[in-house]
Design a protein around this motif. Structure first.
Motif, PDB file in Angstrom:
ATOM      1  N   GLU A 289       0.746  -1.348   0.290  1.00  0.00           N
ATOM      2  CA  GLU A 289      -0.098   0.281   0.423  1.00  0.00           C
ATOM      3  C   GLU A 289       0.740   1.814   0.057  1.00  0.00           C
ATOM      4  O   GLU A 289       0.677   2.337  -0.679  1.00  0.00           O
ATOM      5  CB  GLU A 289      -0.817   0.047   1.171  1.00  0.00           C
ATOM      6  CG  GLU A 289      -1.800   1.123   1.725  1.00  0.00           C
ATOM      7  CD  GLU A 289      -2.826   1.486   2.722  1.00  0.00           C
ATOM      8  OE1 GLU A 289      -3.162   2.366   3.009  1.00  0.00           O
ATOM      9  OE2 GLU A 289      -3.065   0.267   3.671  1.00  0.00           O
ATOM     10  N   THR A 290       2.525   1.427   0.941  1.00  0.00           N
ATOM     11  CA  THR A 290       2.569   2.543   0.963  1.00  0.00           C
ATOM     12  C   THR A 290       3.281   2.670  -0.229  1.00  0.00           C
ATOM     13  O   THR A 290       3.681   3.626  -0.896  1.00  0.00           O
ATOM     14  CB  THR A 290       4.060   2.276   1.747  1.00  0.00           C
ATOM     15  OG1 THR A 290       3.145   2.055   3.297  1.00  0.00           O
ATOM     16  CG2 THR A 290       4.826   3.381   2.203  1.00  0.00           C
ATOM     17  N   PHE A 291       3.694   1.649  -1.124  1.00  0.00           N
ATOM     18  CA  PHE A 291       4.652   1.680  -2.509  1.00  0.00           C
ATOM     19  C   PHE A 291       3.877   2.030  -3.553  1.00  0.00           C
ATOM     20  O   PHE A 291       3.948   3.282  -3.897  1.00  0.00           O
ATOM     21  CB  PHE A 291       5.219  -0.141  -2.835  1.00  0.00           C
ATOM     22  CG  PHE A 291       5.994   0.398  -3.951  1.00  0.00           C
ATOM     23  CD1 PHE A 291       7.037   0.485  -4.560  1.00  0.00           C
ATOM     24  CD2 PHE A 291       5.167  -0.660  -5.089  1.00  0.00           C
ATOM     25  CE1 PHE A 291       8.040   0.611  -5.381  1.00  0.00           C
ATOM     26  CE2 PHE A 291       5.638  -0.656  -6.942  1.00  0.00           C
ATOM     27  CZ  PHE A 291       6.515   0.001  -6.443  1.00  0.00           C
ATOM     28  N   GLN A 292       2.135   1.614  -3.089  1.00  0.00           N
ATOM     29  CA  GLN A 292       1.592   2.313  -4.657  1.00  0.00           C
ATOM     30  C   GLN A 292       1.020   3.386  -3.975  1.00  0.00           C
ATOM     31  O   GLN A 292       1.282   4.558  -5.649  1.00  0.00           O
ATOM     32  CB  GLN A 292       0.042   1.525  -4.264  1.00  0.00           C
ATOM     33  CG  GLN A 292      -0.697   1.558  -5.731  1.00  0.00           C
ATOM     34  CD  GLN A 292      -1.901   0.655  -4.931  1.00  0.00           C
ATOM     35  OE1 GLN A 292      -2.031  -0.198  -3.944  1.00  0.00           O
ATOM     36  NE2 GLN A 292      -2.829   0.613  -6.296  1.00  0.00           N
ATOM     37  N   LEU A 293       1.132   4.070  -2.970  1.00  0.00           N
ATOM     38  CA  LEU A 293       0.585   5.924  -2.344  1.00  0.00           C
ATOM     39  C   LEU A 293       2.771   6.624  -2.690  1.00  0.00           C
ATOM     40  O   LEU A 293       2.085   7.601  -2.976  1.00  0.00           O
ATOM     41  CB  LEU A 293       0.154   5.715  -1.402  1.00  0.00           C
ATOM     42  CG  LEU A 293      -0.843   5.550  -1.052  1.00  0.00           C
ATOM     43  CD1 LEU A 293      -1.269   5.685   0.485  1.00  0.00           C
ATOM     44  CD2 LEU A 293      -2.389   6.280  -1.635  1.00  0.00           C
ATOM     45  N   VAL A 294       3.445   5.873  -2.555  1.00  0.00           N
ATOM     46  CA  VAL A 294       4.532   7.187  -2.534  1.00  0.00           C
ATOM     47  C   VAL A 294       4.883   6.743  -3.831  1.00  0.00           C
ATOM     48  O   VAL A 294       6.175   7.459  -4.040  1.00  0.00           O
ATOM     49  CB  VAL A 294       5.114   6.771  -1.189  1.00  0.00           C
ATOM     50  CG1 VAL A 294       6.323   7.454  -0.975  1.00  0.00           C
ATOM     51  CG2 VAL A 294       4.639   7.285   0.511  1.00  0.00           C
ATOM     52  N   GLY A 295       5.390   5.440  -4.314  1.00  0.00           N
ATOM     53  CA  GLY A 295       5.908   5.414  -5.803  1.00  0.00           C
ATOM     54  C   GLY A 295       7.965   4.996  -4.786  1.00  0.00           C
ATOM     55  O   GLY A 295       7.810   3.878  -3.906  1.00  0.00           O
ATOM     56  N   ASP A 296       8.587   5.273  -5.234  1.00  0.00           N
ATOM     57  CA  ASP A 296      10.375   5.843  -4.916  1.00  0.00           C
ATOM     58  C   ASP A 296      10.082   6.079  -3.136  1.00  0.00           C
ATOM     59  O   ASP A 296      10.086   6.983  -2.696  1.00  0.00           O
ATOM     60  CB  ASP A 296      11.479   6.593  -4.964  1.00  0.00           C
ATOM     61  CG  ASP A 296      12.236   6.501  -4.914  1.00  0.00           C
ATOM     62  OD1 ASP A 296      12.917   5.514  -4.508  1.00  0.00           O
ATOM     63  OD2 ASP A 296      12.897   7.255  -5.446  1.00  0.00           O
ATOM     64  N   LEU A 297      10.370   4.440  -2.199  1.00  0.00           N
ATOM     65  CA  LEU A 297      10.737   4.685  -0.798  1.00  0.00           C
ATOM     66  C   LEU A 297      11.473   5.353  -0.204  1.00  0.00           C
ATOM     67  O   LEU A 297      11.724   5.222   0.994  1.00  0.00           O
ATOM     68  CB  LEU A 297       9.774   3.374  -0.417  1.00  0.00           C
ATOM     69  CG  LEU A 297       8.813   2.835  -0.935  1.00  0.00           C
ATOM     70  CD1 LEU A 297       8.542   1.866   0.094  1.00  0.00           C
ATOM     71  CD2 LEU A 297       7.451   3.684  -0.055  1.00  0.00           C
ATOM     72  N   SER A 298      12.349   5.443  -0.990  1.00  0.00           N
ATOM     73  CA  SER A 298      13.898   5.672  -0.689  1.00  0.00           C
ATOM     74  C   SER A 298      13.816   7.158  -0.329  1.00  0.00           C
ATOM     75  O   SER A 298      14.529   8.163  -0.257  1.00  0.00           O
ATOM     76  CB  SER A 298      14.721   5.811  -1.903  1.00  0.00           C
ATOM     77  OG  SER A 298      14.634   6.719  -2.896  1.00  0.00           O
ATOM     78  N   SER A 299      12.731   8.197  -0.510  1.00  0.00           N
ATOM     79  CA  SER A 299      12.042   9.545  -0.609  1.00  0.00           C
ATOM     80  C   SER A 299      11.032   9.238   0.546  1.00  0.00           C
ATOM     81  O   SER A 299      10.540  11.226   0.473  1.00  0.00           O
ATOM     82  CB  SER A 299      12.269  10.211  -1.676  1.00  0.00           C
ATOM     83  OG  SER A 299      10.999  10.164  -2.295  1.00  0.00           O
ATOM     84  N   VAL A 300      11.132   8.295   1.617  1.00  0.00           N
ATOM     85  CA  VAL A 300       9.885   8.812   2.445  1.00  0.00           C
ATOM     86  C   VAL A 300      10.142  10.208   3.177  1.00  0.00           C
ATOM     87  O   VAL A 300       9.528  11.145   3.379  1.00  0.00           O
ATOM     88  CB  VAL A 300       9.587   7.718   2.938  1.00  0.00           C
ATOM     89  CG1 VAL A 300       8.760   7.846   4.504  1.00  0.00           C
ATOM     90  CG2 VAL A 300       9.055   6.248   2.084  1.00  0.00           C
ATOM     91  N   GLY A 301      11.507   9.933   3.483  1.00  0.00           N
ATOM     92  CA  GLY A 301      11.803  11.452   4.298  1.00  0.00           C
ATOM     93  C   GLY A 301      11.558  12.644   3.858  1.00  0.00           C
ATOM     94  O   GLY A 301      11.141  13.218   4.720  1.00  0.00           O
ATOM     95  N   ASP A 302      12.184  12.963   2.921  1.00  0.00           N
ATOM     96  CA  ASP A 302      11.801  14.186   2.441  1.00  0.00           C
ATOM     97  C   ASP A 302      10.504  14.050   2.108  1.00  0.00           C
ATOM     98  O   ASP A 302      10.275  15.426   2.213  1.00  0.00           O
ATOM     99  CB  ASP A 302      12.492  14.010   0.923  1.00  0.00           C
ATOM    100  CG  ASP A 302      13.852  14.468   1.241  1.00  0.00           C
ATOM    101  OD1 ASP A 302      14.588  14.811   2.861  1.00  0.00           O
ATOM    102  OD2 ASP A 302      14.910  14.074   0.895  1.00  0.00           O
ATOM    103  N   ARG A 303       9.466  13.267   1.803  1.00  0.00           N
ATOM    104  CA  ARG A 303       8.373  13.640   0.814  1.00  0.00           C
ATOM    105  C   ARG A 303       7.137  13.336   1.311  1.00  0.00           C
ATOM    106  O   ARG A 303       6.333  14.098   1.735  1.00  0.00           O
ATOM    107  CB  ARG A 303       8.267  12.353  -0.418  1.00  0.00           C
ATOM    108  CG  ARG A 303       8.817  12.666  -1.959  1.00  0.00           C
ATOM    109  CD  ARG A 303       9.100  11.696  -2.859  1.00  0.00           C
ATOM    110  NE  ARG A 303       7.253  11.737  -2.830  1.00  0.00           N
ATOM    111  CZ  ARG A 303       6.238  10.983  -4.167  1.00  0.00           C
ATOM    112  NH1 ARG A 303       7.613  10.603  -3.858  1.00  0.00           N
ATOM    113  NH2 ARG A 303       5.880  11.265  -4.073  1.00  0.00           N
ATOM    114  N   ILE A 304       7.428  13.195   2.641  1.00  0.00           N
ATOM    115  CA  ILE A 304       6.259  12.297   4.028  1.00  0.00           C
ATOM    116  C   ILE A 304       6.830  12.972   5.543  1.00  0.00           C
ATOM    117  O   ILE A 304       6.094  13.437   6.417  1.00  0.00           O
ATOM    118  CB  ILE A 304       6.186  11.156   3.980  1.00  0.00           C
ATOM    119  CG1 ILE A 304       5.737  10.335   2.140  1.00  0.00           C
ATOM    120  CG2 ILE A 304       5.059  10.387   5.094  1.00  0.00           C
ATOM    121  CD1 ILE A 304       4.259  10.849   1.943  1.00  0.00           C
ATOM    122  N   ILE A 305       7.814  12.530   5.469  1.00  0.00           N
ATOM    123  CA  ILE A 305       8.345  12.668   7.196  1.00  0.00           C
ATOM    124  C   ILE A 305       8.089  13.895   7.190  1.00  0.00           C
ATOM    125  O   ILE A 305       7.571  14.599   8.550  1.00  0.00           O
ATOM    126  CB  ILE A 305       9.285  11.983   7.837  1.00  0.00           C
ATOM    127  CG1 ILE A 305       8.753  10.455   8.170  1.00  0.00           C
ATOM    128  CG2 ILE A 305       9.647  12.209   8.951  1.00  0.00           C
ATOM    129  CD1 ILE A 305      10.129   9.605   8.741  1.00  0.00           C
TER     130      ILE A 305
END
Length: 276
Positions: free
Chosen positions: A113-129
């Motif tokens: 689900e997270t991959f489907q919503l965010v895509g590139d999970l290496s950018s979770v810190g900058d894009r989400i957190i």
């Protein structure tokens, strides 16, 4: 004894070569198609079929995939660290800057689900957190004055943490640890706080000095009262009989000290001597 015909040996040799070549072709094909995938420890696998995300999450270990049709992306679900800066205004309109540090991990059962919503999970810190940190900080500091942000730091931290947990949970991210590294205010506010602290310390010292003076005065009054009471009691105890008794005692002591000889004088008269 059976005799092997040379013609039979020659005809069998091409068959062996054919099987060897076939085995090599199969191995090359399997290597190229790569139908097996290994998910390492601390990771999960997300399957995509012609680009469509499959909600089935692969656990650690060896798994089979349909070559060409399916792709498997390995997702890290271990604890990771992130930091974010926040700038906001307190309830009394003081500018506040903070640095927030947290440990988080992707929820293993929701990585698809997270991959489907965010895509590139290496950018979770900058894009989400980081955006979540800034939003949580602004929403929370607006409820407190600048002084309360310092005096109620644990309460402020808990509110920011809860805000972020609710926000990140929607993206399949869980917070493990959360801390406010520091609060930084404007220079004028820092000077005002320093002045107030100095005034409070001086006030406390004055109160302690006053309390000490009061105690010392009470001690002196108590001592004077005790001395006056002692003198009063002694005066009440002095009676004519007591005075006569002391006079007799003095005379007795004087007689005990006398050696029996009168003092030698010239002039013919014996002076009266008060022997004590």
């Amino acid at each position: 004894m059976a005799i092997i015909s040379p013609n039979l040996q020659v005809s069998a040799f091409p068959n062996v070569i054919k099987y060897v070549v076939l085995a090599i072709v199969v191995l090359v094909l399997l290597s190229w198609l790569n139908p097996f995938v290994v998910i390492n420890a601390g990771h999960r696998g997300v399957i995509t079929t012609f680009g469509k995300v499959n909600q089935t999450v692969l656990e650690e270990g060896l798994h089979f995939r349909i070559p060409i049709v399916q792709q498997v992306r390995e997702i890290n679900v271990q604890i990771q660290k992130a930091e974010g800066d926040g700038d906001a205004a307190s309830r009394d309109l003081q500018q506040v800057h903070t640095k927030i540090a947290l440990n988080y991990h992707l929820i293993p059962t929701r990585v698809a689900e997270t991959f489907q919503l965010v895509g590139d999970l290496s950018s979770v810190g900058d894009r989400i957190i980081v955006p979540a940190v800034q939003e949580a900080f602004k929403a929370t500091t607006a409820k407190y004055t600048a002084e309360e942000l310092i005096s109620k730091r644990p309460e402020v931290r808990d509110q920011i943490s809860q805000f972020m947990k609710d926000r990140l949970l929607r993206h399949g991210i869980a917070i493990d640890e959360f801390s406010i590294v520091n609060f930084r205010f404007s220079e004028s506010f820092n000077q005002a706080i320093e002045g107030k602290t100095t005034a409070d310390q001086l006030k406390l010292k004055a109160e302690r000095d006053l309390e000490r003076i009061k105690v010392e005065a009470e001690q002196k009054i108590a001592s004077a009262k005790a001395e006056a009471e002692s003198l009063r009691l002694q005066k009440q105890e002095i009676t004519p009989d007591l005075l006569k008794l002391r006079e007799i005692e003095n005379q007795r002591l004087a007689l005990e000290k006398w050696n029996g000889q009168l003092p030698q004088v010239t002039g013919g008269s014996v002076p009266l001597i008060n022997i004590k």
